[in-house]
Design an enzyme around this catalytic site. Sequence first.
Site, PDB file in Angstrom:
ATOM      1  N   PHE A 152      15.390  -7.525  -2.309  1.00  0.00           N
ATOM      2  CA  PHE A 152      14.891  -5.650  -1.658  1.00  0.00           C
ATOM      3  C   PHE A 152      15.939  -5.036  -1.090  1.00  0.00           C
ATOM      4  O   PHE A 152      16.358  -4.451  -0.435  1.00  0.00           O
ATOM      5  CB  PHE A 152      14.057  -6.672  -1.064  1.00  0.00           C
ATOM      6  CG  PHE A 152      12.496  -6.875  -0.663  1.00  0.00           C
ATOM      7  CD1 PHE A 152      11.346  -6.081  -1.507  1.00  0.00           C
ATOM      8  CD2 PHE A 152      12.135  -8.241  -1.140  1.00  0.00           C
ATOM      9  CE1 PHE A 152      10.090  -6.450  -1.884  1.00  0.00           C
ATOM     10  CE2 PHE A 152      10.881  -8.635  -1.235  1.00  0.00           C
ATOM     11  CZ  PHE A 152      10.529  -7.625  -1.513  1.00  0.00           C
ATOM     12  N   LYS A 204       7.061  -5.536  -4.498  1.00  0.00           N
ATOM     13  CA  LYS A 204       8.139  -5.152  -4.965  1.00  0.00           C
ATOM     14  C   LYS A 204       8.192  -3.938  -5.033  1.00  0.00           C
ATOM     15  O   LYS A 204       8.582  -2.720  -4.744  1.00  0.00           O
ATOM     16  CB  LYS A 204       8.801  -6.044  -6.100  1.00  0.00           C
ATOM     17  CG  LYS A 204       9.895  -4.892  -6.401  1.00  0.00           C
ATOM     18  CD  LYS A 204      11.078  -4.860  -5.744  1.00  0.00           C
ATOM     19  CE  LYS A 204      12.246  -4.353  -5.862  1.00  0.00           C
ATOM     20  NZ  LYS A 204      13.807  -3.968  -5.708  1.00  0.00           N
ATOM     21  N   CYS A 260      16.356   2.364  -8.569  1.00  0.00           N
ATOM     22  CA  CYS A 260      15.048   1.690  -9.098  1.00  0.00           C
ATOM     23  C   CYS A 260      13.872   2.898  -8.354  1.00  0.00           C
ATOM     24  O   CYS A 260      12.903   3.098  -8.865  1.00  0.00           O
ATOM     25  CB  CYS A 260      15.194   1.010  -7.137  1.00  0.00           C
ATOM     26  SG  CYS A 260      16.994  -0.056  -6.959  1.00  0.00           S
TER      27      CYS A 260
HETATM   28  C1  UGA Z   1      16.895   0.644  -3.158  1.00  0.00           C
HETATM   29  C2  UGA Z   1      15.158  -0.081  -1.442  1.00  0.00           C
HETATM   30  O1  UGA Z   1      15.691   0.319  -0.275  1.00  0.00           O
HETATM   31  C3  UGA Z   1      16.341  -1.813  -1.585  1.00  0.00           C
HETATM   32  O2  UGA Z   1      15.156  -2.707  -0.666  1.00  0.00           O
HETATM   33  C4  UGA Z   1      15.035  -1.903  -3.006  1.00  0.00           C
HETATM   34  O3  UGA Z   1      15.780  -3.604  -3.266  1.00  0.00           O
HETATM   35  C5  UGA Z   1      15.933  -1.376  -4.430  1.00  0.00           C
HETATM   36  O4  UGA Z   1      15.865  -0.028  -3.548  1.00  0.00           O
HETATM   37  C6  UGA Z   1      15.390  -2.368  -5.802  1.00  0.00           C
HETATM   38  O5  UGA Z   1      14.692  -2.234  -6.406  1.00  0.00           O
HETATM   39  O6  UGA Z   1      16.296  -2.861  -6.687  1.00  0.00           O
HETATM   40  P1  UGA Z   1      18.803   1.884  -2.912  1.00  0.00           P
HETATM   41  O7  UGA Z   1      18.054   2.128  -4.803  1.00  0.00           O
HETATM   42  O8  UGA Z   1      19.849   0.649  -3.777  1.00  0.00           O
HETATM   43  O9  UGA Z   1      17.212   0.836  -2.828  1.00  0.00           O
HETATM   44  O10 UGA Z   1      19.038   2.807  -2.273  1.00  0.00           O
HETATM   45  P2  UGA Z   1      18.247   3.031  -0.671  1.00  0.00           P
HETATM   46  O11 UGA Z   1      19.103   2.798   0.264  1.00  0.00           O
HETATM   47  O12 UGA Z   1      16.773   2.772  -1.053  1.00  0.00           O
HETATM   48  O13 UGA Z   1      18.049   4.600  -1.018  1.00  0.00           O
HETATM   49  C7  UGA Z   1      17.368   5.393  -2.431  1.00  0.00           C
HETATM   50  C8  UGA Z   1      17.272   7.033  -2.674  1.00  0.00           C
HETATM   51  O14 UGA Z   1      16.879   7.455  -1.473  1.00  0.00           O
HETATM   52  C9  UGA Z   1      18.612   7.258  -2.309  1.00  0.00           C
HETATM   53  O15 UGA Z   1      19.214   8.650  -3.566  1.00  0.00           O
HETATM   54  C10 UGA Z   1      19.175   7.992  -0.654  1.00  0.00           C
HETATM   55  O16 UGA Z   1      19.713   8.986  -0.633  1.00  0.00           O
HETATM   56  C11 UGA Z   1      17.549   8.154  -0.742  1.00  0.00           C
HETATM   57  N1  UGA Z   1      16.844   8.441   0.300  1.00  0.00           N
HETATM   58  C12 UGA Z   1      17.240   7.535   1.829  1.00  0.00           C
HETATM   59  C13 UGA Z   1      16.659  10.010   0.817  1.00  0.00           C
HETATM   60  O17 UGA Z   1      17.041  11.121   0.490  1.00  0.00           O
HETATM   61  N2  UGA Z   1      16.204   9.766   2.565  1.00  0.00           N
HETATM   62  C14 UGA Z   1      16.214   8.375   3.036  1.00  0.00           C
HETATM   63  O18 UGA Z   1      15.348   8.705   3.900  1.00  0.00           O
HETATM   64  C15 UGA Z   1      16.570   7.488   2.552  1.00  0.00           C
END
Ligand code: UGA
Length: 438
Positions: A152, A204, A260
């Site tokens: 996660f 997941k 992801c």
């Molecule tokens: C995500 C999950 O948050 C992790 O828990 C998971 O382990 C991971 O995928 C995975 O499956 O390996 P990650 O892809 O690193 O993590 O990034 P996030 O921080 O979740 O952001 C994903 C996207 O959503 C980004 O483009 C971010 O800018 C966007 N986002 C995030 C938004 O547009 N608004 C938000 O409020 C939060």
Amino acid sequence: MNITVIGSGYVGTTTAVVLAALHHRVFGADIDSAKVAKLKQGILPFVEPGLDQLLAEMLKTGRLVFTDQIEAAIQASDIILIAVGTPPRPDGTADISFLMSAADTIAHSINGYKVIAVKSTVPVGTNRWLADYLSRKIGDPSLFDLVSNPEFLREGSALYDSFHPDRTVLGGISQRAIQLMKDAYKPLIGRLLVTDWETAELIKYASNSFLATKISFINEMARIADRAGADVTQVAKGMGMDRRIGTEFLQAGIGYGGSCFPKDVKALIATAKELGVGAEILETVERVNQTQSDLYLRKLTEALRGTAKEPWVIAVFGLTFKRDTDDQRESPAIRIVEQLLADCQEIRILDPTVEFPSQTPWPDERKVVVCQTVEEALSAADAAFLCTDWEMFATIDWGEAARCMRTPILVDGRNLYDPETIRAAGVRYLGLGRGGVP
Ligand code: UGA
């Protein structure tokens, strides 16, 4: 304990370093010898805050070794963690061929009882299938137990997430294997959930899909707020004050990207369909995400058409899918640049992880220029489009920017700025759902 982590990508490398920090003897195993050679020297193949430092420390202890001799590493280990990629196929289903080749390597090198734990994100049903596959290949089912152990952690905060996990999920049928996994993670297990394989796998996908749903939901609220003259950042704040809703993942913007969310939402839709279940919510989540950047682009082109002569010069701030990573996979910024290219004379990319055109998807495109400073990117530009909320962009002097741009227009794709402050600096602010009479 001796632990092999197969796959030295993002999750595998972080996990190997963290397990070494927990005093295990860890083999980071990968078939890519060039990558292994770099990791041996302490060179990370990706950007992750703090990980390079801990990697260097762990290499120094001798507890962490990177190797392309995967068979030997497996034979010396009690636990084998599989952390290989499961990229999307064109139809949205997950490609598990790397997982299968890791399984084949384990099957032909196994020399005694091992726990095999799958950290890779795999479709529901994969662990059960894999247990059966390994039993047939190994010939002696008593030589291994299989545990589903979904990951996660987030890019950009991988170490924090690893050392402060919200939960640890272990799926399987062998108490002996679950106990060994608990022992391996001992100091890090906060809330533990032990389930069967299918449930762990679905946890997941459901978690990532739910977070993606929150983002598409708030993005839809941004669309409504835009027409209604409401401020979506305040809507999110007000919603988040309700503990049942929570404050996180309610930042509206140009949409989610990365390796992801887009992949996992698509894969879960594919799984639902295979199982004969509708995936209406997930399909809408994806559709909202795919069209979100178009709304910003439309606002930008409308503003430019009235004020600036074509072809335009646009500064694009941030190319990565989020800050604190060099990962550009499925980044909405890439789609935005692609769509701007036709109408632009020049697109100036500024991103702390991009130094050369070869680090962009357009190494040979003359219109795409990589800049090193804010001034260089904004000089005589027709607009700036903020795609990633890197810290360096938060401190831009927009008063200065207004003086050096040809037409001072800012598209805030991440709601990084206060619209009033930007307007007061003499820059036309374009956002989605940022209040004021529409
Ligand atoms: C995500 C999950 O948050 C992790 O828990 C998971 O382990 C991971 O995928 C995975 O499956 O390996 P990650 O892809 O690193 O993590 O990034 P996030 O921080 O979740 O952001 C994903 C996207 O959503 C980004 O483009 C971010 O800018 C966007 N986002 C995030 C938004 O547009 N608004 C938000 O409020 C939060």
